[in-house]
Scaffold this motif. Sequence first.
Motif, PDB file in Angstrom:
ATOM      1  N   GLN A 166       0.829  -1.204   0.000  1.00  0.00           N
ATOM      2  CA  GLN A 166       0.000   0.000   0.000  1.00  0.00           C
ATOM      3  C   GLN A 166       0.868   1.259   0.000  1.00  0.00           C
ATOM      4  OE1 GLN A 166      -3.302   0.459   2.640  1.00  0.00           O
ATOM      5  NE2 GLN A 166      -3.794  -1.730   2.654  1.00  0.00           N
ATOM      6  N   HIS A 173       0.844   4.078  -2.992  1.00  0.00           N
ATOM      7  CA  HIS A 173       0.533   5.478  -2.687  1.00  0.00           C
ATOM      8  C   HIS A 173       1.714   6.383  -3.053  1.00  0.00           C
ATOM      9  CE1 HIS A 173      -3.427   5.524  -0.844  1.00  0.00           C
ATOM     10  NE2 HIS A 173      -3.129   4.436  -0.157  1.00  0.00           N
ATOM     11  N   ALA A 213      -2.311  12.422  -0.688  1.00  0.00           N
ATOM     12  CA  ALA A 213      -1.462  11.228  -0.776  1.00  0.00           C
ATOM     13  C   ALA A 213      -0.355  11.264   0.269  1.00  0.00           C
ATOM     14  CB  ALA A 213      -0.863  11.120  -2.174  1.00  0.00           C
ATOM     15  N   GLN A 223       0.446   8.288   7.487  1.00  0.00           N
ATOM     16  CA  GLN A 223      -0.286   7.358   8.344  1.00  0.00           C
ATOM     17  C   GLN A 223       0.209   5.923   8.170  1.00  0.00           C
ATOM     18  OE1 GLN A 223      -4.415   7.953   7.333  1.00  0.00           O
ATOM     19  NE2 GLN A 223      -4.377  10.124   7.867  1.00  0.00           N
ATOM     20  N   ILE A 224       0.414   5.518   6.904  1.00  0.00           N
ATOM     21  CA  ILE A 224       0.887   4.152   6.646  1.00  0.00           C
ATOM     22  C   ILE A 224       2.301   3.963   7.186  1.00  0.00           C
ATOM     23  CG2 ILE A 224       1.418   2.451   4.863  1.00  0.00           C
ATOM     24  CD1 ILE A 224      -0.735   3.712   3.135  1.00  0.00           C
ATOM     25  N   SER A 253      -0.451  12.766   3.172  1.00  0.00           N
ATOM     26  CA  SER A 253      -1.063  12.512   4.473  1.00  0.00           C
ATOM     27  C   SER A 253      -1.274  11.011   4.686  1.00  0.00           C
ATOM     28  CB  SER A 253      -2.397  13.260   4.563  1.00  0.00           C
ATOM     29  OG  SER A 253      -3.057  12.959   5.773  1.00  0.00           O
ATOM     30  N   THR A 254      -1.766  10.333   3.628  1.00  0.00           N
ATOM     31  CA  THR A 254      -1.968   8.881   3.706  1.00  0.00           C
ATOM     32  C   THR A 254      -0.646   8.155   3.900  1.00  0.00           C
ATOM     33  OG1 THR A 254      -3.894   9.082   2.255  1.00  0.00           O
ATOM     34  CG2 THR A 254      -2.938   6.889   2.505  1.00  0.00           C
TER      35      THR A 254
END
Length: 648
Positions: free
Chosen positions: A441, A445, A464, A470-471, A466-467
């Motif tokens: 993932q 991303h 993207a 988090q990941i 920000s994601t």
Amino acid sequence: ESIAIRESYLQAATFVGRQAEKDRLSKALEQAKSDSGSAWLVSGESGVGKTRLLDEIGTQALVQGAIVLRGQGIEDVGGSPLQLWREALRRLIFTAPLDDLAIAVLQALIPDIERLLGCQVPPAPELNGVAARQRLISTITTLFSGQSQWVLLILEDLHWVEQGLEILQQLTRLAPRLPLLIIGSYRSDEESSSVEQLSMMEEISLNRLSFAEIEALSTSMLGQVGEKPEVLALLQRETEGNAFFLVEVVRALAQEAGRLSAIGQTPLPQQLFPQGIQTIVQRRLARVPQGAVPLLAGMAVAGQQLDLNLLPLLADTTNTTMLMETWLATCAETAVLELFNGNWRFAHDKLRAGILDSMPTSTREVWHQTIAQHTEQVYPDDPEQAATLVYHWHEFGDFAKECHYARIAGEYAQQQFLNEAALDYFSRALELTPIDDLLTQFELHMAREQIYHLQGKREEQQVALSTLGQIAADLAAQQGVDKRTEVSLRLANYAEATGDYPAAIAAANQARRVAQGSNDKQNEAASYLAAGITLLRQGNYEEAQSSLQKSLQTARTHTFASLEADSLRWLGVTAFDTGQLEIASQYYAQSLPLYERSKNKQGESAVYNNLSAIAFSQGNKASLAGLSKTDQVFGVAGGVGFAGVEPT
């Protein structure tokens, strides 16, 4: 009469109607011969006669000495998203001189171009997505512009084309100054957003044939029999002027009567095609030998155009015993297949669609699996087939394989500078990636974020990032995999691109702290480099030089050649901006062999660009001339070494 003789009458019927449309395109032909080209778009419903009109104009152009090129959009596209242009370009490369750079750039579309031209060329310099895309379009348009002979370019079924229309748009702009006539076609009864991009082309809309035109076509095929009121009434009732159905009605009547001239000697049926296209398909297939039908069904699932490399494997699957040449000839004699532009395809997309519609869903799914497996066997590890495999594995329902190939298709689209297509594939791969596969993932991303950056889509890029943050936190907490440095470096890149230099420096410093904490020397060097570039943008030369020196020292100590080269180059830019031209030259001279050894053509190009800027500043015309020639070899776009060019 034999089927072959009957088909010759049907397919060689006089061109009927469309006189006004033909006159307009014929006039455009004459103007193109005088270096005043144009671009046209022929629209109409499926079966109305678009292809026949284009064939007439194509024949006329050939007789008058034109180079006639053809391309076709294909439904369920696999392979290169730019396949529309491949066959046309494969012919055009023989009609104009090409330098090494043009050959290398076109290799993305024509993988075997070196074999075709009997030469070997070095790879094209790497450029970022936007620049590489522009270079490809420029190379293609230059190839068209360099023709000494006038050209007719026919592009069919544009409603199925999603990628590559920028090339058509650019050629449309250039056509009025070139000996180039462009004629495209699209189905007006097919929903498509692609045609909206072609508003600069002049449109010709084809309607169904009038009663008088139906009579003329009927007479052309049948002679006096075609003038009989009962025959004309049947043709009008059954076809409503659709040329495809009209020919099919005559074909069906001849089959029942035994010969064309016997039509009308017995009472005519009230209705020939109670189920529309399905009735036509059933009639056509009934004329195909039973042993050839299963393979025909498999090829219909495979696509509109036949892949002859897959054909023998699918023949084995269906236990087809006849020779492939015989099978192709048999299907052509029954007007199911045809040879078009050197490739075998279904004679009309309505026929293929009819075969698919009559096939049970479960049977079609098994065919998709079989075709996918054979494609993997025939084209092992071929990224050009990834899009095809995405489609077939999706239709079969193997989502793990679809996910695998969607990622490969996205990477391949990126290499061809097709960012929108790449985004679609990466997004599909993300949808199919298991929720607990955090690393995959993250990588997907990251790929999307890099595309957003190249496209300048800052809002999407911010989401993207920000994601990714988090990941990265989840990866560190759950799996002990630290990706925070990479995210911070991307944040620094984003902030620098948006002009938020304080945020860019803060992100670069954060990346450095994380890298130092995990003893990640490579990303530590990259962090110093990112901070140095941003400080340079701010005009803070002293701190920029200090940060770049730290990047250089770390890279050299740990033999990170790419980072060492970049650090030297940016130190050269810093020296140039502060008027230290000799020191800048020394830095560039040190970076150049590092780029050469790593085959980093983009870095080499940047160095030569910067050396040209120094030569120009010093008034060194001899050096400037030599460097400009070198820059042309590497494909640096526009004005290298001349006023207004800044070091990069």
